[in-house]
Every structure is written in structure tokens, then in C-alpha cells.
Design an enzyme around this catalytic site. Sequence first.
Site, PDB file in Angstrom:
ATOM      1  N   ARG A 168     -16.840   7.648   3.743  1.00  0.00           N
ATOM      2  CA  ARG A 168     -16.565   8.066   2.368  1.00  0.00           C
ATOM      3  C   ARG A 168     -17.848   8.408   1.618  1.00  0.00           C
ATOM      4  O   ARG A 168     -18.813   7.647   1.648  1.00  0.00           O
ATOM      5  CB  ARG A 168     -15.810   6.952   1.624  1.00  0.00           C
ATOM      6  CG  ARG A 168     -14.370   6.834   2.088  1.00  0.00           C
ATOM      7  CD  ARG A 168     -13.684   5.689   1.434  1.00  0.00           C
ATOM      8  NE  ARG A 168     -14.334   4.426   1.750  1.00  0.00           N
ATOM      9  CZ  ARG A 168     -14.003   3.275   1.200  1.00  0.00           C
ATOM     10  NH1 ARG A 168     -13.051   3.231   0.308  1.00  0.00           N
ATOM     11  NH2 ARG A 168     -14.617   2.174   1.544  1.00  0.00           N
ATOM     12  N   THR A 225     -11.404   3.334  -6.809  1.00  0.00           N
ATOM     13  CA  THR A 225     -11.803   3.833  -8.138  1.00  0.00           C
ATOM     14  C   THR A 225     -12.830   4.949  -7.916  1.00  0.00           C
ATOM     15  O   THR A 225     -14.032   4.731  -8.078  1.00  0.00           O
ATOM     16  CB  THR A 225     -12.396   2.687  -9.000  1.00  0.00           C
ATOM     17  OG1 THR A 225     -13.256   1.888  -8.182  1.00  0.00           O
ATOM     18  CG2 THR A 225     -11.325   1.823  -9.595  1.00  0.00           C
ATOM     19  N   ASP A 252       0.863  -1.182   0.000  1.00  0.00           N
ATOM     20  CA  ASP A 252       0.000   0.000   0.000  1.00  0.00           C
ATOM     21  C   ASP A 252       0.900   1.233   0.000  1.00  0.00           C
ATOM     22  O   ASP A 252       1.977   1.212   0.599  1.00  0.00           O
ATOM     23  CB  ASP A 252      -0.901   0.003   1.246  1.00  0.00           C
ATOM     24  CG  ASP A 252      -2.115   0.907   1.092  1.00  0.00           C
ATOM     25  OD1 ASP A 252      -3.244   0.383   1.056  1.00  0.00           O
ATOM     26  OD2 ASP A 252      -1.931   2.143   0.999  1.00  0.00           O
ATOM     27  N   CYS A 308     -19.333   2.937  -3.290  1.00  0.00           N
ATOM     28  CA  CYS A 308     -19.757   2.039  -4.376  1.00  0.00           C
ATOM     29  C   CYS A 308     -21.014   2.498  -5.100  1.00  0.00           C
ATOM     30  O   CYS A 308     -20.928   2.956  -6.236  1.00  0.00           O
ATOM     31  CB  CYS A 308     -19.968   0.638  -3.813  1.00  0.00           C
ATOM     32  SG  CYS A 308     -18.430  -0.105  -3.254  1.00  0.00           S
TER      33      CYS A 308
HETATM   34  N1  LIG Z   1     -15.510  -0.912   0.179  1.00  0.00           N
HETATM   35  C1  LIG Z   1     -16.315  -1.806  -0.338  1.00  0.00           C
HETATM   36  O1  LIG Z   1     -17.199  -2.279   0.333  1.00  0.00           O
HETATM   37  C2  LIG Z   1     -16.173  -2.317  -1.741  1.00  0.00           C
HETATM   38  C3  LIG Z   1     -16.968  -3.393  -2.132  1.00  0.00           C
HETATM   39  C4  LIG Z   1     -16.807  -3.903  -3.391  1.00  0.00           C
HETATM   40  C5  LIG Z   1     -15.906  -3.314  -4.256  1.00  0.00           C
HETATM   41  N2  LIG Z   1     -15.170  -2.249  -3.875  1.00  0.00           N
HETATM   42  C6  LIG Z   1     -14.200  -1.702  -4.828  1.00  0.00           C
HETATM   43  O2  LIG Z   1     -12.905  -2.133  -4.433  1.00  0.00           O
HETATM   44  C7  LIG Z   1     -11.938  -1.119  -4.697  1.00  0.00           C
HETATM   45  C8  LIG Z   1     -11.195  -0.759  -3.424  1.00  0.00           C
HETATM   46  O3  LIG Z   1     -12.110  -0.236  -2.492  1.00  0.00           O
HETATM   47  P1  LIG Z   1     -11.769  -0.089  -0.956  1.00  0.00           P
HETATM   48  O4  LIG Z   1     -13.057   0.219  -0.302  1.00  0.00           O
HETATM   49  O5  LIG Z   1     -10.983  -1.245  -0.474  1.00  0.00           O
HETATM   50  O6  LIG Z   1     -10.828   1.211  -0.975  1.00  0.00           O
HETATM   51  P2  LIG Z   1      -9.974   1.787   0.238  1.00  0.00           P
HETATM   52  O7  LIG Z   1      -9.843   3.242   0.007  1.00  0.00           O
HETATM   53  O8  LIG Z   1     -10.519   1.286   1.533  1.00  0.00           O
HETATM   54  O9  LIG Z   1      -8.562   1.095   0.068  1.00  0.00           O
HETATM   55  C9  LIG Z   1      -7.753   1.261  -1.022  1.00  0.00           C
HETATM   56  C10 LIG Z   1      -6.308   1.199  -0.571  1.00  0.00           C
HETATM   57  O10 LIG Z   1      -5.508   1.338  -1.756  1.00  0.00           O
HETATM   58  C11 LIG Z   1      -4.387   2.124  -1.424  1.00  0.00           C
HETATM   59  N3  LIG Z   1      -3.817   2.702  -2.636  1.00  0.00           N
HETATM   60  C12 LIG Z   1      -4.208   3.791  -3.327  1.00  0.00           C
HETATM   61  N4  LIG Z   1      -3.426   3.981  -4.391  1.00  0.00           N
HETATM   62  C13 LIG Z   1      -2.496   2.982  -4.383  1.00  0.00           C
HETATM   63  C14 LIG Z   1      -1.424   2.652  -5.225  1.00  0.00           C
HETATM   64  N5  LIG Z   1      -1.098   3.376  -6.290  1.00  0.00           N
HETATM   65  N6  LIG Z   1      -0.680   1.553  -4.901  1.00  0.00           N
HETATM   66  C15 LIG Z   1      -0.984   0.816  -3.810  1.00  0.00           C
HETATM   67  N7  LIG Z   1      -2.001   1.089  -2.971  1.00  0.00           N
HETATM   68  C16 LIG Z   1      -2.751   2.162  -3.267  1.00  0.00           C
HETATM   69  C17 LIG Z   1      -4.919   3.157  -0.455  1.00  0.00           C
HETATM   70  O11 LIG Z   1      -3.884   3.745   0.305  1.00  0.00           O
HETATM   71  C18 LIG Z   1      -5.910   2.336   0.360  1.00  0.00           C
HETATM   72  O12 LIG Z   1      -5.328   1.810   1.534  1.00  0.00           O
HETATM   73  C19 LIG Z   1     -12.721   0.039  -5.316  1.00  0.00           C
HETATM   74  O13 LIG Z   1     -12.696  -0.082  -6.703  1.00  0.00           O
HETATM   75  C20 LIG Z   1     -14.133  -0.190  -4.812  1.00  0.00           C
HETATM   76  O14 LIG Z   1     -15.093   0.357  -5.671  1.00  0.00           O
HETATM   77  C21 LIG Z   1     -15.258  -1.751  -2.619  1.00  0.00           C
END
Ligand SMILES: NC(=O)c1ccc[n+]([C@@H]2O[C@H](COP(=O)([O-])OP(=O)(O)OC[C@H]3O[C@@H](n4cnc5c(N)ncnc54)[C@H](O)[C@@H]3O)[C@@H](O)[C@H]2O)c1
Length: 423
Positions: free
Chosen positions: A331, A85, A32, A260
Amino acid sequence: MNKDKIAIVGLGYVGLPLAHAFSEKYEVVGYDINQARVDELENSFDRTQELTSVQLQEAKKNGIKFTTAFEEMKNSNIYIVTVPTPIDKKNEPDLTPILKSTQSVAKVLKKGDIVIYESTVYPGVTEEVCVPILEEGSGLKFNETFFCGYSPERINPGDKEHTVTKILKITSGSTPEIAKKVDELYKSIITAGTYLAANIKVAEAAKVIENTQRDVNIALMNELAMIFDTMGIDTNAVLEAAATKWNFIKLSPGLVGGHCIGIDPYYLVHKAQSLGYTPNLILGARHINNGMSKLIADKAIKFMIKEDKKLKGANVLVLGITFKENCPDMRNTKVVDIISELREYECNVDVYDYWVDESDKKTKDVPFIDELSYGSNKYDSIIVAVGHDKFKTITQEEFTSLSNGKPIIIDVKGIVENPTWRL
Ligand SMILES: NC(=O)c1ccc[n+]([C@@H]2O[C@H](COP(=O)([O-])OP(=O)(O)OC[C@H]3O[C@@H](n4cnc5c(N)ncnc54)[C@H](O)[C@@H]3O)[C@@H](O)[C@H]2O)c1
């Protein structure tokens, strides 16, 4: 331990539970860019509350390594990208995290490796946007010397029942052999099983429509709530009655925030519009759902005027600010829009949310209070914005003891027994 070595790229709500699940059977590196997040995980603390410190310690015992150094992924042969995203101010996809993380993966990619994306995207992002970056950064050739997959995540923040291994997972791969390999990889940890999609674009599209369908259906409920409100009919009573038909899809009206449902439809809209099609239904739904915060604030204002309250300086208590119940995730919460709207009238707003971590409170320009001042008779109106469990147990007497005169309770979630107004 399995011979595949897995790197999880992005350790947030999605990446961390996945890293934990894989660590039981595979060697896992969690990468990360956020040093503070990595430090906290190294100290067995997950601020998203998806994993307990015991689970994090288990993962450590299994050999998991958390790092901000992308080079530490170099011994992996499978990379799973779970970065955010988001959208920008114009509601256009902001692919920066996907692009940057893909560049990092490209630097360590080797012959035979597989890159699987889990982030929610529009159909085409994996093969049309990410693959060229991987080819350029690694010097390797797609579907000859490296491969891709897409397997969308379906977890629900705060939901302790439907955790990552208990939700059926869609899988896909860039060749039939790789698709099988990706499917088997997930099958090895997902007890709920997998569904192998026809190809990567089908898997990408399936995920984005799951959330778009929900958004459109909630917008319909919100529109109905507005119609029934003008007619003086109780929307909840209507929905209860209609739900007695076997094929009625029962959803509730409400705020649509979070990372989302309120975001992903814009990804599909972007792709559709780039191809010359304007998705009016999806855009209309977004418009309705984005307008609900103003409607709720307007209701509080209206009832305060009815009770001869002076709006300038009126004290309003907002119960809950996270984007959904029983989780700390703020968020894209639409509660902040309710607060901004009330502040336009120069109301003083207090926010109480026992789920929000102290350090996260500083990230929002809202006045948090640490506890409810029962007996203070302070508030001219109370907005129950989020359905956290604790708010369900606040009694009528307690609401009265918080209220200045006759309680004005605006119930967004349908959890108060006798609200002044209910969405
Ligand atoms: N939160 C949910 O419930 C959920 C459910 C299904 C799908 N999603 C999808 O999953 C994806 C991630 O969501 P999330 O909720 O886990 O996000 P999040 O913000 O909780 O976590 C993302 C992590 O990625 C890290 N990051 C950012 N840029 C980076 C890079 N260049 N290299 C390495 N790490 C990097 C951030 O520091 C962060 O810790 C999104 O596309 C979201 O739409 C989320």
C-alpha cells in the site's frame, strides 16, 4: 469467557490480530465488507501474514466468527472499529470507510454499548464526526445510552516482535467510567500494559503525532542525504558519527510509503488548515519525502548515462516493491514512483519481490519476475529499493552476473557492500 461480547469492524492488518487476541478471552465476531477476505479467513488463510493458519485455527476453536453480515454483530456490546483511513488524490482525508462502518454499527447499537475507534484519525473524528452518525442511526443518546472510546493501534506490519499484545496501548473513553472500562478491556489482553489518556481527543492526537514526528525526522535525514550527496560526503558515515552523541535521534534516509507515516500527517494538516493554521514544517517534510523516488530514479539514469548506456530500452531491475522490508504490504509504496519515472525514459523495468503474494501482483501495473536470472548479464542498472533479508545476502559476484557490463547498483537501503550510489 468474559461477559463482554466484542465485534471487530474491519479485519485487516490491525483488526485481525486484535480479533485473535480478544478471542482468547471473549466472544468475538469479526465483520468486514470484503467477502473474499472473510472467505480466506474462514479457510484459515491470512494474506497479510500477520496471523499464521495455526493462530487462525486457534481463533476458530475459541468460537470467533468472521462475517460480511453486519446484523451478526447485534449480540455484541463492544464494537472496535479498525477500518482504513486513506487520503484522496488531493491528500485530503477520505473518511468514507469510517463513515460507512459507523453507519453499520449504528444499526445494531443498543443501550449501554461502547464503540471504540482504533483507526488513525485527526483529533475530533470520534466525537464530532462519528458520534452524530451513531446517534442518528441508533436513536440513542451519546454519553447517556451509548458511549465511545478511542484506542490507537501501534502495530508495525511484518514486525513479529512488537505484536499487538506486546505494545503498550493508549486508551480513552467518553466519560471517566467508560474510560476506565475501555482501559480494563485492553489491559485484559495487552501484556505490555495501557496508558489511559486524558480524553478521546488527546488519544487521537497522540497517535497522529507519533507518525508525523517520524515523517518529519525522516524528511530531515532525506534533506541531509541530498546535501551530503552534492558535497560528496557519505551520509551513512555522518549519521554513524553523529549517533555517538547520547541524544542524537538516529533515523535513516529513505522512501516513506505505506498506510501510516506517509498518510497520517495529512490528517493533522487537514484539521490544522480547517482551523486557519498552515503547518509548514509538516507539509515541507511530506514534500521532501514524496520527492525521494524521483531522486533515486534520476541517480540510476545519471549513472547509466555516465557508462554510455542507451536509456531507451535499458533494462533496469528493481529489487523489492513493498513499502517496507520483510512484509507483503504494497500500500502506497513509493517504489512504483521510481518505476514510473524510469518508464518516462522508456527503460524496461523488471521487479523482483519474493514477499508479494501472486494474486496481489495483478493489482499493480508492473512487470514482476519470479526469480533472479543470475548469469544472464541482463541489467543495465539494479535498484535495491527494499531491505528484505534475502537481498542482503546477494553477493558482489551475483550482482555482476545479473549486470550487463559494469554493475550500476543504486542502494536505497544501505544493504549492499559496494554500491555505485547509496542514499
Ligand atoms: N497497518 C498498520 O500497520 C497500522 C498501524 C497502526 C494503525 N493503523 C491504522 O489502522 C486502521 C486500519 O488499518 P489496516 O492497516 O488494518 O487497514 P486494512 O486495509 O489492512 O484493513 C481494513 C479492513 O477494513 C475493511 N473495511 C473497509 N471498509 C469497511 C466497512 N465499511 N465496514 C467493515 N469493514 C470495512 C476492509 O475490507 C479491510 O479488510 C487505519 O486507520 C490505519 O491507519 C494501521
